[in-house]
Design an enzyme around this catalytic site. Structure first.
Site, PDB file in Angstrom:
ATOM      1  N   TYR A 186      33.626 -13.684  24.217  1.00 49.34           N
ATOM      2  CA  TYR A 186      33.940 -15.091  23.952  1.00 49.34           C
ATOM      3  C   TYR A 186      33.003 -15.652  22.894  1.00 49.34           C
ATOM      4  CZ  TYR A 186      34.105 -20.145  24.635  1.00 49.34           C
ATOM      5  OH  TYR A 186      34.197 -21.494  24.425  1.00 49.34           O
ATOM      6  N   SER A 195      31.027 -22.996  20.173  1.00 50.64           N
ATOM      7  CA  SER A 195      30.466 -23.008  21.523  1.00 50.64           C
ATOM      8  C   SER A 195      28.968 -22.746  21.491  1.00 50.64           C
ATOM      9  CB  SER A 195      31.147 -21.932  22.371  1.00 50.64           C
ATOM     10  OG  SER A 195      30.462 -21.715  23.580  1.00 50.64           O
TER      11      SER A 195
END
Length: 335
Positions: free
Chosen positions: A152, A127
């Site tokens: 995350y 990501s």
């Protein structure tokens, strides 16, 4: 031989599965169908994929070690495209354990399956969130990513480190893809395009964080999928670099690659909102707010390495992407 796609009922996973099936490949799709967002949307995506011959769906949780081991043992899998994850920066502030289970334990089980069953290439989702507090733009895979600002993001950096370890120890070719703000038809309800469109049609206000002073490297789903399909066959090779050469963070003597996959041109949040307003034909009511914890002010992908590897550059700009999304949204919800 089959391609294993994890997160097959997800936004990106469903589109990747469809492309592979259309190309005549067998696909084994895994998804837990959890309720992080509307399960009916995931089931609708699955319904479209299941119309293709050569698709097998398995509902299971990647944190279930024995279940994952059985998938690899019972099937001849040549490639793995690992897209399953607990997504969302903001949700990680409320439910941290979900990220350890899905993103770290689940990924370890996938790595172990690849290790014991001689998978030819593992492509996995990282990501843009890993860039965290990095101020230098555009973001490059040659830059360090040591300051994540959400769990995350930390879990995705952990995936990159875990993949490198397995590439080094066991010779498993792995390629990590740092996704940059993917949007488009069948997209996730927690993402900006979907949230804005829904609020506009319902006559509700949209939340505009950091008072609109944000930019994102918005990337249309078709461009992401094309990139994944191409990189699947670009298998990293061992020994192209030596440790004595002074390695950048994206380099290794192991069969390990790391790329940004994004549009390569950031869009201001207010321009993005304008594109949604144009596509809906309705001016949004705006609720200007402070920056949220775990968020960053800008993302911008340096994609030159990815272009060199695949020969592909994104084709869809944000106005056209917004038009296509809103058209899908109208049809899906019969507006």
């Amino acid at each position: 031989m089959s391609v294993l796609v994890t997160g097959a009922a997800g936004f990106i996973g469903a589109e990747v599965s469809k492309r592979l099936l259309e190309a005549g490949q067998n696909v084994i799709g895994i998804d837990s169908l959890n309720d992080y967002y509307d399960v009916s949307l995931k089931e609708a995506r699955l319904g479209l994929i299941q119309q293709h011959a050569g698709f097998t769906f398995l509902k299971l949780d990647l944190a279930d070690r024995e279940a994952v081991e059985k998938v690899f043992a019972d099937n001849e899998i040549s490639h793995v495209i690992h897209l399953a994850a607990q997504a969302g920066v903001r949700y990680s502030l409320e439910n941290p354990h979900a990220y350890a289970d899905a993103n770290m334990l689940g990924f370890l089980n996938i790595l172990e399956g690849c290790r014991h069953h001689k998978v030819e290439h593992l492509v996995y989702a990282s990501s843009s969130s890993v860039y965290g507090l990095n101020a230098k733009v555009p973001f490059s895979t040659k830059d360090g990513v040591d300051h994540p600002v959400s769990l995350y993001a930390a879990s995705k950096k952990s995936n990159e480190l875990m993949a490198h370890t397995y590439s080094h120890l066991y010779g498993i070719p792995t390629t990590g893809l740092r996704f940059f703000t993917v949007y488009g038809p069948w997209g996730r309800p927690d993402m900006a395009m979907y949230k804005f469109t829904k609020a506009i049609f319902e006559g509700k206000s949209i939340d505009v964080y950091n008072h609109g002073d944000l930019s994102r490297d918005f990337t249309y789903i078709d461009d992401i999928v094309e990139g994944i399909i191409r990189i699947k066959d670009v298998v990293p090779q061992a020994g192209l670099k030596s440790a004595a050469e002074g390695l950048a963070p994206d380099e290794s003597p192991a069969p390990y690659s790391l790329y940004n996959i994004g549009n390569g041109s950031p869009v201001q949040l207010m321009d993005f909102i304008s594109a949604v307003e144009k596509a809906t034909g309705i001016e949004a009511k705006k609720n200007y707010m402070d920056m949220q914890p775990g968020d960053v002010s800008q993302t911008w992908a340096d994609t030159e390495d990815f272009f060199a590897a695949t020969g592909y550059r994104p084709q869809v700009g944000v106005e056209e992407g917004a038009r296509r999304f809103v058209e899908w949204y109208r049809n899906y919800f019969s507006i």
